[in-house]
Design an enzyme around this catalytic site. Sequence first.
Site, mmCIF file in Angstrom:
data_model
loop_
_atom_site.group_PDB
_atom_site.id
_atom_site.type_symbol
_atom_site.label_atom_id
_atom_site.label_comp_id
_atom_site.label_asym_id
_atom_site.label_seq_id
_atom_site.Cartn_x
_atom_site.Cartn_y
_atom_site.Cartn_z
ATOM 1 C CG ASN A 127 8.364 -2.176 -0.016
ATOM 2 O OD1 ASN A 127 7.901 -2.363 1.111
ATOM 3 N ND2 ASN A 127 8.911 -1.043 -0.385
ATOM 4 C CE1 TYR B 123 9.082 4.719 2.819
ATOM 5 C CE2 TYR B 123 7.571 6.591 2.805
ATOM 6 C CZ TYR B 123 8.044 5.443 3.409
ATOM 7 O OH TYR B 123 7.504 5.014 4.593
ATOM 8 C CD GLU C 290 10.882 -7.803 5.192
ATOM 9 O OE1 GLU C 290 11.151 -8.941 5.649
ATOM 10 O OE2 GLU C 290 10.549 -6.843 5.915
ATOM 11 N NE ARG D 232 7.765 4.047 9.705
ATOM 12 C CZ ARG D 232 6.614 4.222 9.035
ATOM 13 N NH1 ARG D 232 6.166 3.299 8.223
ATOM 14 N NH2 ARG D 232 5.917 5.342 9.180
ATOM 15 C CB ALA E 127 1.662 0.086 6.030
ATOM 16 N NE ARG F 218 4.143 6.552 1.651
ATOM 17 C CZ ARG F 218 4.395 5.314 2.035
ATOM 18 N NH1 ARG F 218 4.841 4.443 1.158
ATOM 19 N NH2 ARG F 218 4.192 4.948 3.274
ATOM 20 C CG HIS G 94 5.598 -2.430 9.995
ATOM 21 N ND1 HIS G 94 6.911 -2.851 10.019
ATOM 22 C CD2 HIS G 94 5.549 -1.396 9.102
ATOM 23 C CE1 HIS G 94 7.625 -2.070 9.205
ATOM 24 N NE2 HIS G 94 6.819 -1.194 8.635
ATOM 25 N N PRO H 139 0.804 -1.227 0.000
ATOM 26 C CG PRO H 139 -0.040 -1.046 2.153
ATOM 27 C CD PRO H 139 0.598 -2.030 1.207
ATOM 28 C CG ASN H 140 -0.077 4.343 1.435
ATOM 29 O OD1 ASN H 140 -1.060 4.927 0.970
ATOM 30 N ND2 ASN H 140 -0.088 3.794 2.635
ATOM 31 C CG HIS I 239 11.417 -2.551 4.030
ATOM 32 N ND1 HIS I 239 10.036 -2.518 4.020
ATOM 33 C CD2 HIS I 239 11.768 -3.714 4.632
ATOM 34 C CE1 HIS I 239 9.588 -3.620 4.596
ATOM 35 N NE2 HIS I 239 10.612 -4.356 4.976
ATOM 36 C CG LEU I 240 11.564 2.163 -1.592
ATOM 37 C CD1 LEU I 240 10.147 2.689 -1.704
ATOM 38 C CD2 LEU I 240 12.365 2.497 -2.826
ATOM 39 C CB SER I 241 12.817 4.132 4.444
ATOM 40 O OG SER I 241 11.857 3.258 5.010
ATOM 41 C CG ASP J 176 -0.302 -17.339 8.127
ATOM 42 O OD1 ASP J 176 0.837 -17.420 8.625
ATOM 43 O OD2 ASP J 176 -1.344 -17.277 8.813
ATOM 44 N NE ARG K 97 10.758 5.835 8.206
ATOM 45 C CZ ARG K 97 9.728 5.691 7.349
ATOM 46 N NH1 ARG K 97 9.793 4.761 6.405
ATOM 47 N NH2 ARG K 97 8.677 6.473 7.440
HETATM 48 C C1 DQA Z 1 8.445 0.807 3.529
HETATM 49 C C2 DQA Z 1 8.609 1.003 5.038
HETATM 50 C C3 DQA Z 1 7.290 0.792 5.772
HETATM 51 O O1 DQA Z 1 7.464 0.974 7.168
HETATM 52 C C4 DQA Z 1 6.270 1.790 5.277
HETATM 53 O O2 DQA Z 1 5.017 1.573 5.895
HETATM 54 C C5 DQA Z 1 6.134 1.823 3.799
HETATM 55 C C6 DQA Z 1 7.320 1.658 2.961
HETATM 56 C C7 DQA Z 1 9.727 1.159 2.753
HETATM 57 O O3 DQA Z 1 9.794 0.814 1.572
HETATM 58 O O4 DQA Z 1 10.635 1.800 3.298
HETATM 59 O O5 DQA Z 1 5.069 2.080 3.260
HETATM 60 O O6 DQA Z 1 8.165 -0.563 3.289
#
Ligand code: DQA
Length: 149
Positions: free
Chosen positions: A77, A25, A101, A114, A80, A20, A83, A12-13, A103-105, A90, A110
Site C-alpha cells: 500500500n 481507513y 497494490e 487519487r 500517498a 486517522r 499518486h 506514509p501515514n 488500498h484500504l479506501s 522504478d 474519492r
Molecule cells: C490509501 C489511499 C491514498 O490515496 C492515501 O494517500 C493513503 C491511503 C488507502 O489505503 O486507501 O494514504 O492508499
Amino acid sequence: MSAKSVLVLHGPNLNLLGLREPEHYGNATLDSINQALAKKAELANIELETFQSNAEAELVTKIQGLATKKADFVIINPAAFTHTSVAMRDALSAVKVPFIEVHLSNVYAREAFRHHSYFTDIAVGVISGLGAQGYELALDYATKQLNRS
Ligand code: DQA
C-alpha cells in the site's frame, strides 16, 4: 523445500491507522493488520515481513533490497506515494518481484488526484476499498500462487 516469503510494505501515514480518518481507513491499527497477516502467513507456512515508512527513500531502499534478499511476492500500500512516486515504481520494476497494490479506501470514489496510480499497470492486481480485509485477500492470492510454483 524452503518456505516462500512475502514482504508487506506500508507507505506514509499508515502508522496512524486507527486514529486517522476512520471514515476512509477504518478502525484497525497497523499493528492489528500486521498481526492478522502474520497469523495467516504462519498457518500457510509463508515467511512474512512487514515494513512501514513515511520516507520514500526508505521504501525505495527496502524494495531495492529485494534484488539480493529476494521475497517471492510483495503486497504494497504505497499510500500517498501511489499518486506521486516514479522512484518506487522504478524500484519495483528493477527487482521484478510480483506485487499486489492494496488500498484500504476506494480511491476511485474519492478525489480525482487519487484516481491515478504509478503502480497499477505493473501490478499483478489491485484491491481498493475493502478495508483491512484487502491485505488478507492479497495474502490469500499470493499464497495460492506461490504454492503452485
Ligand atoms: C490509501 C489511499 C491514498 O490515496 C492515501 O494517500 C493513503 C491511503 C488507502 O489505503 O486507501 O494514504 O492508499
